[in-house]
Design an enzyme around this catalytic site. Structure first.
Site, mmCIF file in Angstrom:
data_model
loop_
_atom_site.group_PDB
_atom_site.id
_atom_site.type_symbol
_atom_site.label_atom_id
_atom_site.label_comp_id
_atom_site.label_asym_id
_atom_site.label_seq_id
_atom_site.Cartn_x
_atom_site.Cartn_y
_atom_site.Cartn_z
ATOM 1 N N GLU A 1 -7.545 101.126 38.897
ATOM 2 C CA GLU A 1 -8.243 101.487 38.341
ATOM 3 C C GLU A 1 -9.336 102.287 39.204
ATOM 4 O OE1 GLU A 1 -8.385 99.175 34.123
ATOM 5 O OE2 GLU A 1 -9.184 98.126 36.489
ATOM 6 N N CYS B 1 -15.747 104.736 41.953
ATOM 7 C CA CYS B 1 -15.767 103.401 43.374
ATOM 8 C C CYS B 1 -14.050 103.645 43.148
ATOM 9 C CB CYS B 1 -15.838 102.615 42.264
ATOM 10 S SG CYS B 1 -15.224 100.900 43.357
ATOM 11 N N CYS C 1 -4.799 92.563 45.758
ATOM 12 C CA CYS C 1 -5.572 91.943 47.227
ATOM 13 C C CYS C 1 -4.896 91.047 47.181
ATOM 14 C CB CYS C 1 -7.181 91.881 45.968
ATOM 15 S SG CYS C 1 -7.439 92.235 48.104
ATOM 16 N N CYS D 1 -10.246 85.881 46.527
ATOM 17 C CA CYS D 1 -11.642 85.053 47.310
ATOM 18 C C CYS D 1 -11.442 84.478 45.814
ATOM 19 C CB CYS D 1 -12.512 86.550 47.175
ATOM 20 S SG CYS D 1 -12.959 87.538 48.521
ATOM 21 N N CYS E 1 -12.900 86.680 42.201
ATOM 22 C CA CYS E 1 -12.660 88.056 41.863
ATOM 23 C C CYS E 1 -11.167 87.973 41.147
ATOM 24 C CB CYS E 1 -12.386 88.840 43.149
ATOM 25 S SG CYS E 1 -11.731 90.612 43.061
ATOM 26 N N CYS F 1 -17.918 95.226 38.823
ATOM 27 C CA CYS F 1 -17.161 94.380 40.205
ATOM 28 C C CYS F 1 -16.677 93.215 40.109
ATOM 29 C CB CYS F 1 -19.328 93.795 41.133
ATOM 30 S SG CYS F 1 -19.663 95.123 41.419
HETATM 31 N N1 SAH Z 1 -12.336 93.523 48.753
HETATM 32 C C1 SAH Z 1 -13.645 94.764 49.519
HETATM 33 C C2 SAH Z 1 -13.310 95.301 48.508
HETATM 34 C C3 SAH Z 1 -13.672 95.142 47.010
HETATM 35 S S1 SAH Z 1 -15.620 95.489 46.397
HETATM 36 C C4 SAH Z 1 -14.464 93.374 49.915
HETATM 37 O O1 SAH Z 1 -14.571 92.261 48.962
HETATM 38 O O2 SAH Z 1 -16.103 93.742 50.170
HETATM 39 C C5 SAH Z 1 -15.484 94.503 45.453
HETATM 40 C C6 SAH Z 1 -17.074 93.718 44.801
HETATM 41 O O3 SAH Z 1 -17.617 93.553 44.181
HETATM 42 C C7 SAH Z 1 -16.897 92.596 46.916
HETATM 43 O O4 SAH Z 1 -18.303 92.874 47.177
HETATM 44 C C8 SAH Z 1 -16.533 91.521 45.679
HETATM 45 O O5 SAH Z 1 -16.493 89.954 46.374
HETATM 46 C C9 SAH Z 1 -17.100 91.733 44.399
HETATM 47 N N2 SAH Z 1 -17.013 91.403 43.599
HETATM 48 C C10 SAH Z 1 -15.754 90.771 43.423
HETATM 49 N N3 SAH Z 1 -15.295 89.518 42.454
HETATM 50 C C11 SAH Z 1 -16.753 89.733 41.473
HETATM 51 C C12 SAH Z 1 -17.472 89.337 39.981
HETATM 52 N N4 SAH Z 1 -16.181 88.726 39.525
HETATM 53 N N5 SAH Z 1 -18.910 89.657 39.638
HETATM 54 C C13 SAH Z 1 -19.137 89.550 40.564
HETATM 55 N N6 SAH Z 1 -18.821 90.890 41.911
HETATM 56 C C14 SAH Z 1 -17.737 90.439 42.240
#
Ligand code: SAH
Length: 364
Positions: free
Chosen positions: A95, A108, A115, A119, A122, A342
């Protein structure tokens, strides 16, 4: 499915395309012409590249193909953002999300199918990991969106900024991401300045140093916690590269450049990382780093087990950072009605068995 026979032109940046053509007895400047056709004029038929000889046009079509992802769904949000679900040649889907704002228009991009970092909050991590995207699959997302948004006769760029913040950890796919970002910066391709390209990482410390050398774009770091005890749980990569090492790498990234800052992303999780005491710990942690902070209200997804912090607590957290002189904004949630916010990008893909292997590799 058989692998495609010809290399994808979109996998080449300009120097590597020039080298490819030179090996076949062509003048390297032909690469400039081809790159302009493809990225500035949106042409994907070699036969239409009229400033090349007929013979060369035929040869290019024998040597290469221009392979874009296929648009499976194109979903507008009521807030003006827009999400594309794209199918790759092997059937996996990724996406990308377009986010228009008053003063800029941001795309984006995803860097991996799934991934491996896992985390805890996420949705992409929950899906598991399949594979890295090729350079052409990364620039292909940008090219498709650019063409979809371009209006005839409109001089303005339809996309002014790119963020590597979609699915995947971009620094875990270093070479392909760097090559893609070089095309984004190439004046004969997308012509975006390095300030307008932001790469977001969960904190792959050695790759941050390599990035500075290879392609010095803006850096965002997903911090999410002020202590190792908590960050180990939220961002398991922290067990490998703890906060002190991460902060040192951030300082190296902006060293010697007065106005450069690192953007720290901090997802606001109710009762987990959003207390006043944690805000003050964050202040202390960031004091030695030129920083700006993006507070991201947690975007829920089924089964996550987390809730978004209440608005008053996010505001209080922000006031404490601001009071300490740290530039802090609360990120507006965009596209949540289309699961484009995000952490909500999930794509669709096959074969998650590789996830375990990738996790083991990341832990080593
Ligand atoms: N792997 C990279 C790129 C992903 S960016 C990174 O970790 O930075 C996506 C951003 O959205 C990251 O800051 C991630 O931590 C955040 N994110 C992930 N899941 C989320 C959620 N459920 N709600 C809000 N932000 C989230």
């Amino acid at each position: 499915m058989n692998p495609p026979a010809r290399p994808n032109l979109l996998d080449f940046d300009r120097p590597s395309l020039a080298a490819f053509l030179r090996q076949r007895g062509e003048q390297p400047y032909r690469a400039d012409q081809v790159v302009q056709w493809v990225y500035q004029r949106g042409e994907d038929d070699f036969g239409a590249m009229t400033n090349l000889s007929r013979v060369l046009r035929g040869q290019l079509a024998d040597w290469l193909e221009i392979r874009l992802p296929e648009v499976v769904a194109d979903t507008p949000s009521r807030d003006g953002s827009r999400k594309w679900l794209l199918r790759l040649a092997d059937g996996n889907c990724i996406e990308s999300v377009f986010i228009p704002e008053q003063d800029r228009a941001t795309l984006c991009l995803s860097s991996q199918v799934g991934c491996a970092l896992n985390c805890d909050f996420c949705a992409t991590g929950y899906q598991g990991f399949n594979r890295n995207l090729d350079t052409g699959e990364i620039v292909g997302q940008l090219l498709l969106a650019w063409r979809a948004l371009q209006r005839p006769g409109q001089g303005r760029r339809p996309i002014t900024n790119v963020v590597m913040m979609g699915m995947g950890e971009p620094l875990a796919n270093f070479d392909n991401v760097v090559r893609a970002m070089r095309l984004m910066q190439d004046d004969l391709a997308f012509g975006l300045s390095r300030r307008r390209i932001t790469l977001s990482t969960a904190g792959m410390v050695p790759a941050m140093d390599r990035l500075k050398q290879a392609c010095d774009v803006s850096l965002a770091v997903s911090l999410h916690a002020p202590t190792d005890a908590l960050r180990d749980r939220l961002v398991p990569l922290n067990r490998k590269y703890p906060i002190a090492e991460l902060m040192a790498a951030c300082r190296r990234y902006v060293a010697g450049e007065a106005r450069r800052r690192i953007t720290f992303e901090y997802v606001m999780l109710d009762g987990v990382n959003d207390s006043e005491a944690q805000a003050r710990q964050l202040v202390a942690l960031l004091r030695p780093v030129p920083a700006k902070v993006n507070l991201i209200p947690f975007n829920p997804f089924p089964g996550s087990g987390y809730r978004t912090s209440p608005r008053v607590r996010i505001d209080r957290f922000r006031e404490i950072l601001l009071g300490a002189g740290i530039l802090t904004v609360t990120r507006k949630t965009r596209g949540d009605d289309i699961d484009a916010a995000c952490g909500q990008l999930a794509g669709r893909f096959r074969d998650r068995t590789r996830r375990r292997l990738a996790l083991e590799a990341a832990a080593r």
